[in-house]
Each structure stands twice: as C-alpha cells, then as structure tokens.
Design a protein around this motif. Structure first.
Motif, PDB file in Angstrom:
ATOM      1  N   ALA A 258       0.831  -1.214   0.000  1.00 14.46           N
ATOM      2  CA  ALA A 258       0.000   0.000   0.000  1.00 14.46           C
ATOM      3  C   ALA A 258       0.861   1.256   0.000  1.00 14.46           C
ATOM      4  O   ALA A 258       0.597   2.216  -0.740  1.00 14.46           O
ATOM      5  CB  ALA A 258      -0.938  -0.015   1.199  1.00 14.46           C
ATOM      6  N   ALA A 259       1.914   1.254   0.836  1.00 10.53           N
ATOM      7  CA  ALA A 259       2.796   2.422   0.895  1.00 10.53           C
ATOM      8  C   ALA A 259       3.532   2.613  -0.431  1.00 10.53           C
ATOM      9  O   ALA A 259       3.686   3.757  -0.906  1.00 10.53           O
ATOM     10  CB  ALA A 259       3.802   2.250   2.031  1.00 10.53           C
ATOM     11  N   ALA A 260       3.977   1.497  -1.028  1.00 15.06           N
ATOM     12  CA  ALA A 260       4.685   1.588  -2.308  1.00 15.06           C
ATOM     13  C   ALA A 260       3.777   2.107  -3.412  1.00 15.06           C
ATOM     14  O   ALA A 260       4.149   2.996  -4.187  1.00 15.06           O
ATOM     15  CB  ALA A 260       5.248   0.216  -2.687  1.00 15.06           C
ATOM     16  N   VAL A 261       2.564   1.553  -3.499  1.00 10.76           N
ATOM     17  CA  VAL A 261       1.625   1.972  -4.541  1.00 10.76           C
ATOM     18  C   VAL A 261       1.245   3.433  -4.369  1.00 10.76           C
ATOM     19  O   VAL A 261       1.231   4.215  -5.333  1.00 10.76           O
ATOM     20  CB  VAL A 261       0.365   1.075  -4.510  1.00 10.76           C
ATOM     21  N   ALA A 262       0.926   3.819  -3.121  1.00 15.95           N
ATOM     22  CA  ALA A 262       0.515   5.209  -2.876  1.00 15.95           C
ATOM     23  C   ALA A 262       1.643   6.183  -3.217  1.00 15.95           C
ATOM     24  O   ALA A 262       1.410   7.219  -3.869  1.00 15.95           O
ATOM     25  CB  ALA A 262       0.110   5.364  -1.408  1.00 15.95           C
ATOM     26  N   SER A 263       2.856   5.869  -2.785  1.00 14.20           N
ATOM     27  CA  SER A 263       3.971   6.777  -3.059  1.00 14.20           C
ATOM     28  C   SER A 263       4.272   6.845  -4.552  1.00 14.20           C
ATOM     29  O   SER A 263       4.527   7.934  -5.094  1.00 14.20           O
ATOM     30  CB  SER A 263       5.211   6.338  -2.290  1.00 14.20           C
ATOM     31  N   TYR A 264       4.220   5.691  -5.221  1.00  9.81           N
ATOM     32  CA  TYR A 264       4.548   5.673  -6.653  1.00  9.81           C
ATOM     33  C   TYR A 264       3.527   6.460  -7.467  1.00  9.81           C
ATOM     34  O   TYR A 264       3.896   7.316  -8.290  1.00  9.81           O
ATOM     35  CB  TYR A 264       4.619   4.233  -7.150  1.00  9.81           C
ATOM     36  N   PHE A 265       2.252   6.187  -7.249  1.00  6.72           N
ATOM     37  CA  PHE A 265       1.237   6.891  -8.035  1.00  6.72           C
ATOM     38  C   PHE A 265       1.210   8.379  -7.701  1.00  6.72           C
ATOM     39  O   PHE A 265       1.003   9.214  -8.596  1.00  6.72           O
ATOM     40  CB  PHE A 265      -0.142   6.256  -7.812  1.00  6.72           C
ATOM     41  N   ALA A 266       1.414   8.714  -6.435  1.00  9.22           N
ATOM     42  CA  ALA A 266       1.455  10.138  -6.072  1.00  9.22           C
ATOM     43  C   ALA A 266       2.617  10.831  -6.777  1.00  9.22           C
ATOM     44  O   ALA A 266       2.459  11.931  -7.341  1.00  9.22           O
ATOM     45  CB  ALA A 266       1.591  10.279  -4.551  1.00  9.22           C
ATOM     46  N   LEU A 267       3.771  10.190  -6.773  1.00  2.00           N
ATOM     47  CA  LEU A 267       4.937  10.770  -7.450  1.00  2.00           C
ATOM     48  C   LEU A 267       4.702  10.888  -8.958  1.00  2.00           C
ATOM     49  O   LEU A 267       5.074  11.894  -9.589  1.00  2.00           O
ATOM     50  CB  LEU A 267       6.175   9.909  -7.186  1.00  2.00           C
ATOM     51  N   CYS A 268       4.078   9.868  -9.547  1.00  2.00           N
ATOM     52  CA  CYS A 268       3.826   9.900 -10.994  1.00  2.00           C
ATOM     53  C   CYS A 268       2.892  11.033 -11.382  1.00  2.00           C
ATOM     54  O   CYS A 268       3.111  11.717 -12.394  1.00  2.00           O
ATOM     55  CB  CYS A 268       3.244   8.565 -11.452  1.00  2.00           C
ATOM     56  N   PHE A 269       1.862  11.273 -10.574  1.00  2.00           N
ATOM     57  CA  PHE A 269       0.916  12.327 -10.919  1.00  2.00           C
ATOM     58  C   PHE A 269       1.483  13.716 -10.621  1.00  2.00           C
ATOM     59  O   PHE A 269       1.234  14.665 -11.356  1.00  2.00           O
ATOM     60  CB  PHE A 269      -0.403  12.110 -10.171  1.00  2.00           C
ATOM     61  N   VAL A 270       2.267  13.822  -9.556  1.00  2.00           N
ATOM     62  CA  VAL A 270       2.849  15.120  -9.219  1.00  2.00           C
ATOM     63  C   VAL A 270       3.897  15.533 -10.249  1.00  2.00           C
ATOM     64  O   VAL A 270       3.956  16.698 -10.675  1.00  2.00           O
ATOM     65  CB  VAL A 270       3.465  15.083  -7.800  1.00  2.00           C
ATOM     66  N   THR A 271       4.738  14.581 -10.660  1.00  2.00           N
ATOM     67  CA  THR A 271       5.825  14.904 -11.592  1.00  2.00           C
ATOM     68  C   THR A 271       5.376  14.925 -13.055  1.00  2.00           C
ATOM     69  O   THR A 271       6.104  15.431 -13.917  1.00  2.00           O
ATOM     70  CB  THR A 271       6.960  13.869 -11.460  1.00  2.00           C
ATOM     71  N   GLY A 272       4.192  14.364 -13.331  1.00  2.00           N
ATOM     72  CA  GLY A 272       3.741  14.285 -14.718  1.00  2.00           C
ATOM     73  C   GLY A 272       4.244  13.044 -15.435  1.00  2.00           C
ATOM     74  O   GLY A 272       4.128  12.940 -16.659  1.00  2.00           O
ATOM     75  N   ALA A 273       4.773  12.078 -14.676  1.00  2.00           N
ATOM     76  CA  ALA A 273       5.229  10.833 -15.300  1.00  2.00           C
ATOM     77  C   ALA A 273       4.069  10.044 -15.884  1.00  2.00           C
ATOM     78  O   ALA A 273       4.226   9.309 -16.871  1.00  2.00           O
ATOM     79  CB  ALA A 273       5.980   9.975 -14.277  1.00  2.00           C
ATOM     80  N   ALA A 274       2.884  10.162 -15.290  1.00  2.00           N
ATOM     81  CA  ALA A 274       1.690   9.483 -15.792  1.00  2.00           C
ATOM     82  C   ALA A 274       0.910  10.430 -16.682  1.00  2.00           C
ATOM     83  O   ALA A 274       0.822  11.636 -16.412  1.00  2.00           O
ATOM     84  CB  ALA A 274       0.815   9.017 -14.625  1.00  2.00           C
ATOM     85  N   ASP A 275       0.353   9.899 -17.745  1.00  2.00           N
ATOM     86  CA  ASP A 275      -0.491  10.674 -18.663  1.00  2.00           C
ATOM     87  C   ASP A 275      -1.875  10.780 -18.033  1.00  2.00           C
ATOM     88  O   ASP A 275      -2.725   9.900 -18.202  1.00  2.00           O
ATOM     89  CB  ASP A 275      -0.559   9.974 -20.021  1.00  2.00           C
ATOM     90  N   ARG A 276      -2.096  11.852 -17.293  1.00  2.00           N
ATOM     91  CA  ARG A 276      -3.350  11.996 -16.555  1.00  2.00           C
ATOM     92  C   ARG A 276      -4.564  12.075 -17.472  1.00  2.00           C
ATOM     93  O   ARG A 276      -5.632  11.572 -17.159  1.00  2.00           O
ATOM     94  CB  ARG A 276      -3.279  13.244 -15.661  1.00  2.00           C
ATOM     95  N   GLN A 277      -4.400  12.715 -18.620  1.00  2.00           N
ATOM     96  CA  GLN A 277      -5.537  12.842 -19.536  1.00  2.00           C
ATOM     97  C   GLN A 277      -5.960  11.484 -20.078  1.00  2.00           C
ATOM     98  O   GLN A 277      -7.153  11.186 -20.170  1.00  2.00           O
ATOM     99  CB  GLN A 277      -5.169  13.784 -20.680  1.00  2.00           C
ATOM    100  N   MET A 278      -4.965  10.624 -20.427  1.00  2.00           N
ATOM    101  CA  MET A 278      -5.299   9.320 -20.966  1.00  2.00           C
ATOM    102  C   MET A 278      -5.995   8.457 -19.918  1.00  2.00           C
ATOM    103  O   MET A 278      -6.985   7.777 -20.201  1.00  2.00           O
ATOM    104  CB  MET A 278      -4.036   8.613 -21.475  1.00  2.00           C
ATOM    105  N   ILE A 279      -5.498   8.491 -18.671  1.00  2.00           N
ATOM    106  CA  ILE A 279      -6.116   7.711 -17.609  1.00  2.00           C
ATOM    107  C   ILE A 279      -7.513   8.230 -17.304  1.00  2.00           C
ATOM    108  O   ILE A 279      -8.447   7.459 -17.082  1.00  2.00           O
ATOM    109  CB  ILE A 279      -5.223   7.728 -16.353  1.00  2.00           C
ATOM    110  N   SER A 280      -7.690   9.547 -17.324  1.00  2.00           N
ATOM    111  CA  SER A 280      -9.021  10.125 -17.093  1.00  2.00           C
ATOM    112  C   SER A 280     -10.000   9.694 -18.170  1.00  2.00           C
ATOM    113  O   SER A 280     -11.155   9.373 -17.887  1.00  2.00           O
ATOM    114  CB  SER A 280      -8.936  11.653 -17.034  1.00  2.00           C
TER     115      SER A 280
END
Length: 539
Positions: A503-525
């Motif tokens: 849980a800690a790993a997933v939460a930290s990873y996804f939070a970091l991805c969305f904050v830094t822009g590593a994840a394509d937020r528009q595509m996931i939305s």
C-alpha cells in the motif's frame, strides 16, 4: 473502446488467470515442495507449454492476425472466413502429425531435449522424496506423454483467439487460460483431501492439464460463434495466402516464444541439479504476474491496432500508438520490478511456505525471483517492440534478434550454472532479455519505424525516478516491519505487513507519478470516463 481500455480488458482477464495460477502454485508447493515429482511435472509441462507459446504469442497472434485483419479490411468477411478455414484445416493436420510421433518417441525427447540431467544419477539422500534415477526418468516420460496433446488444443485455441482479437473481442481469449488453473486447483484440492501420494497427484495433475486444454478450446469456439463467425474443417489446400502465413509464422513463432525458450533452456540445464527445476518454476510465477498482465495485454491489443493503422496509411496514429504503449508498459512494470527485487523473500514466504515448502526453499526461490525481476522491464518491452515488425509483415529481423538472444542465453546459462546454480540461469535469462529488447528497439529506431517523441523521453525518465523513489520507501519501511515479516510471525501478521508495504509503495509511486507528470493523466481520465459510461449502459 480506446487503447488503454483495451489494455485494461485483456490485462484484467489475464490478472484473474494469474491469481488462480498463484493459488494453484501455492497448493502444489504445499503438496510437492521441490521434490522429484514436482520436477517431473514442471519439466513435462514446460515442453508443450513452449510450443503453445510458439503458436499463441508467435505464429497465430503475430502472423495470422495481420493477414486475417488484412483480409477482413480489404476483401470482406467471406474472404476472411475462407482464409481462416484454410489455416484451421492445415493446422489440424500438422498438429496431428506432430503429436503422435512425439508421444511415441517421448523417452528419446526427455533424454536428449527436455531433461538431459535425468541421465545423471545422483545421491538419493539429497532428494526429499526417494525415487530412483530410473523412476524419475519414467514419471517424466509418463507425464510428458499425457500432457503433450495439450499442445494441439492450445494451438487451435490460439488461432480462434486470433480471430476474436481481430474482431476486437479480447476478453474470451484472455480469460480462457484461467480454466487451466481452475481445473488444476480442483485436482489439487481433491488429491490433498483424499490423501493421495505425490506420484498419484502428479498423474492426476497431468490429466487435468489435458482436460483443461479441451475446455479452453470449447470456450473460445463458443465465443467465436457468438461473434457471428465460424470455421470448418476441410481437406487442406496449398494457396498463396497459406504460403504467406507460413513464411511469416516460422520466424514469428520463434520470436513469440523467446521467454519460454529461455526458460526451457534454463530448465534443461537445471535438471542436472535436483530441485533446481522446481525452484525456477516457483520463482517464475510471481514474475509472470506483471509480465502476463501488462506484456500479454499490450502484445494482444497493439498488433491489430498497429496493423489497421498501417494498412489504412495512418502513420502518425501508428507512431502515437507505439509511444503510448511503451509509456503504459513502463508505468506498470518498473514499480513491479523494483518491488520484486527489494522484497522477494517476504513475498515468496507468504505465497508458498507451508507443508513441504520449507524456509530454506523460500530463501532459494526468493534469490531467483530477485534476479528475474531485473529482466522484467526488458521482457515487457519486447512485447511492445515486436508488433512494430509484425504489423509490417517483417519477421526476418526480429527472428535474427531472437536467435542472437537465445544463443546468448544458452551460453550464459551453461557458464553461470556451474558458478551460481539456478541463480546463474535466472541471471542469464534476464541478461538475454535486455539484449533482445535493445536490439529490437535499435532495429526500429535506426530505420525510422519508431520515432521517439519528446513526451516518451520525458515520461520514461520520470518513471525511472518515481520507481527508484518508491524503492527507497520500501527500504525505509522494511526495518520497521522486520519482526512482522519473519517466518515465526504468523501468516496473518505477515500478510498485514506485506499489505502495508504494498500500500505504501503503490501510494507513493502513483502520487509521485501524478505530481511529476510521469503518468499521462488525460489518458487515464479518458479511460476511467469510458469505463463509467460502459458501466452506466450495462446497468
């Protein structure tokens, strides 16, 4: 349905199958441990499974799907049905001609190809279950003969699954493998409840594999008919379309089965050490979860999408699809690889350590899993890069790459086995995977068939950073939970500790991805919005 939603559909079905696979391996580990019956079953099952991957992820998905899609797009459904009937009839004859001699000459195949190490007699005291060298060889031959027809069933499943994928009906073909795990779980539960000995359990599981193969063929055939398509069995005819398929299918089969080729070679070498085959197999299961969920989903969806875009002359769409597929693959694969590398032992302990599976076995399997994790991103990227060749009906270049990778794996496995035992085989597999992935990418990039856009470079760098920071979180938390993840802590406490770590790993990873822009937020939305709309329509 957009690209990411299709990945999610196939990946979700594959995830269910992999979860059932975990349950199957847990029961099998408890019942058989790493004894000779477990080795015999794993060796026997790997051989038809190798050919299944050749046909499913190689010839059928990589050669049949583009040609079938082309016939469907350019000539209509009647021409596509005629082509599918030609292939179905030819494949049935070839499979029959392959299966019967293989069953007859199985002792020779086991002695020379499947498990040459069984020719070497060993100290019986080293075995957990006393079987003579002759008995170990005999049950491996018997299990192989029972399970080999599974190849025929699964090859036909692969072809029908290719038809469903071309029609963009991805779920049934992706869900069918779960039947194998359901059947084997039933066999294991019955055998454990009835108190069957290990030899009887091995035979029951072998017959279960064959039954599951037939059940999967029935499942995808029903799905194909529900999609309004059917094929018939008739006398095979040599046609230009069939010739073109065979020209593409041979190299594609070799390329599609590269992971299984490496594992097969590794197991053949590992057969020289009692228990090593089972150690590699048990470590392979957690490693196959992200590889199957992400890699298979991308390979299944990306090829028909690329084929349609290229056949329609939509080159920009093809480039966009390739780049976003690689982003998505790394987005899910990098954190999985980091987690499997950092905490393999607690994961293996929770999954397997009970019954005949001892703490010393846990340590051996965890060490192999940590090394396998190093190659996980490479094997997922192979699934992203190969459709770029297959969609253009180019199988020669990736075939040469695959042969170079397989050769390197064999040489490294032999050299490292005598230094690191089964860990050396795992390291050879990972290194060969990276060689394969890098050569495939270079072949596309150097010929301008893959144009790397700025977004891909930026997100890949950010994903690496986020995965590394997530690994740091795990390293910080592990000392705090060290007493909870030890063998004597109890299964409930261990599960809770792993749950906290994950849980800690997933939460930290996804939070970091969305904050830094590593994840394509528009595509996931867009994917989540599309899923909500489908849910509303189905309500």
């Amino acid at each position: 349905m957009n690209l990411l939603s299709k990945f999610a559909t196939v990946g979700g079905a594959t995830l269910v199958s992999r979860i059932f696979g975990f349950v199957r391996e847990m029961l099998m580990a408890s019942a058989l441990g790493i004894g000779p019956v477990a080795d015999a079953f794993n060796l026997a099952f790997r051989f038809p499974n190798l050919f299944r991957r050749f046909f499913a992820e190689g010839a059928m998905n990589s050669a049949f799907v583009p040609l079938f899609s082309k016939a469907l797009e350019e000539k209509g459904e009647a021409a596509a049905r005629d082509f599918a009937t030609q292939v179905f009839s030819f494949l049935t004859v070839v499979l029959f001609a392959l299966t019967v001699p293989a069953i007859i000459f199985m002792p020779f195949l086991v002695r020379t190809v499947i498990a040459p190490g069984l020719n070497v007699c060993i100290d019986e005291a080293a075995l957990q279950q006393a079987l003579s060298c002759e008995d170990r060889f005999g049950i491996t031959v018997a299990f192989s003969r029972i399970m080999f027809p599974y190849l025929a069933s699964m090859s036909l499943v692969a072809m029908v699954g290719g038809i469903l994928n071309a029609y963009r009906r991805f779920f049934a073909a992706a869900a069918a493998p779960a039947l194998l795990n359901v059947v084997l779980i039933g066999v294991l539960v019955w055998a454990l409840w009835d108190g069957q000995d290990t030899r009887a359990l091995g035979f029951a599981m072998s017959w279960g594999v064959l039954v599951a193969g037939v059940a999967q063929f029935v499942m995808v055939t029903v799905a194909m008919r529900m999609a309004g398509f059917s094929v018939a069995l008739r006398r095979p005819r040599w046609t230009p379309d069939l010739k073109r398929l065979l020209v593409l299918a041979g190299p594609a089969a070799l390329i599609g089965g590269i992971t299984q080729i490496n594992l097969f070679v590794g197991q053949a070498i590992a057969s020289f050490k009692p228990g090593a085959v089972s150690i590699l197999t048990y470590a392979d299961r957690p490693y196959q979860l992200p590889l199957g969920m992400v890699g298979v989903a991308i390979g299944v969806v990306l090829l028909p999408e690329l084929s349609r875009a290229l056949k329609g002359g939509r080159l920009d769409e093809a480039q966009h699809t390739q780049n976003r597929s690689l982003e998505f693959a790394l987005f899910l694969t990098l954190p999985a690889a980091v987690a499997l590398f950092i905490i393999p032992e607690p994961i293996i302990r929770i999954i397997y350590e009970r019954g005949a599976f001892t703490p010393s076995t846990t340590a051996a399997v965890a060490a192999v899993l940590g090394i396998y994790a190093l190659g996980l991103p490479a094997f997922v990227m192979i699934r992203v890069f190969t459709p770029g060749y297959f969609a253009r009906e180019d199988t020669r270049r990736p075939m040469m790459v695959t042969m170079a990778s397989a050769g390197a794996n064999t040489v490294l496995s032999v050299a490292l086995f005598y230094v690191m035992a089964e860990q050396g085989i795992a390291l050879a597999t990972s290194l060969a995977g990276w060689l394969n992935a890098l050569l495939l990418f270079h072949g596309l990039y150097s010929r301008n068939l893959w144009i790397v856009d700025r977004s891909l470079v930026k997100r890949c760098c950010l994903l690496l950073l986020c995965a590394a920071l997530m690994g740091g979180v795990l390293l910080l938390l592990m000392p705090l939970l060290s007493h909870w993840i030890q063998p004597g802590a109890g299964i409930g406490v261990q599960v809770l500790a792993i749950g906290i770590l994950v849980a800690a790993a997933v939460a930290s990873y996804f939070a970091l991805c969305f904050v830094t822009g590593a994840a394509d937020r528009q595509m996931i939305s867009r994917m989540l919005a599309a899923r909500r709309k489908r849910g509303a329509r189905n309500a």
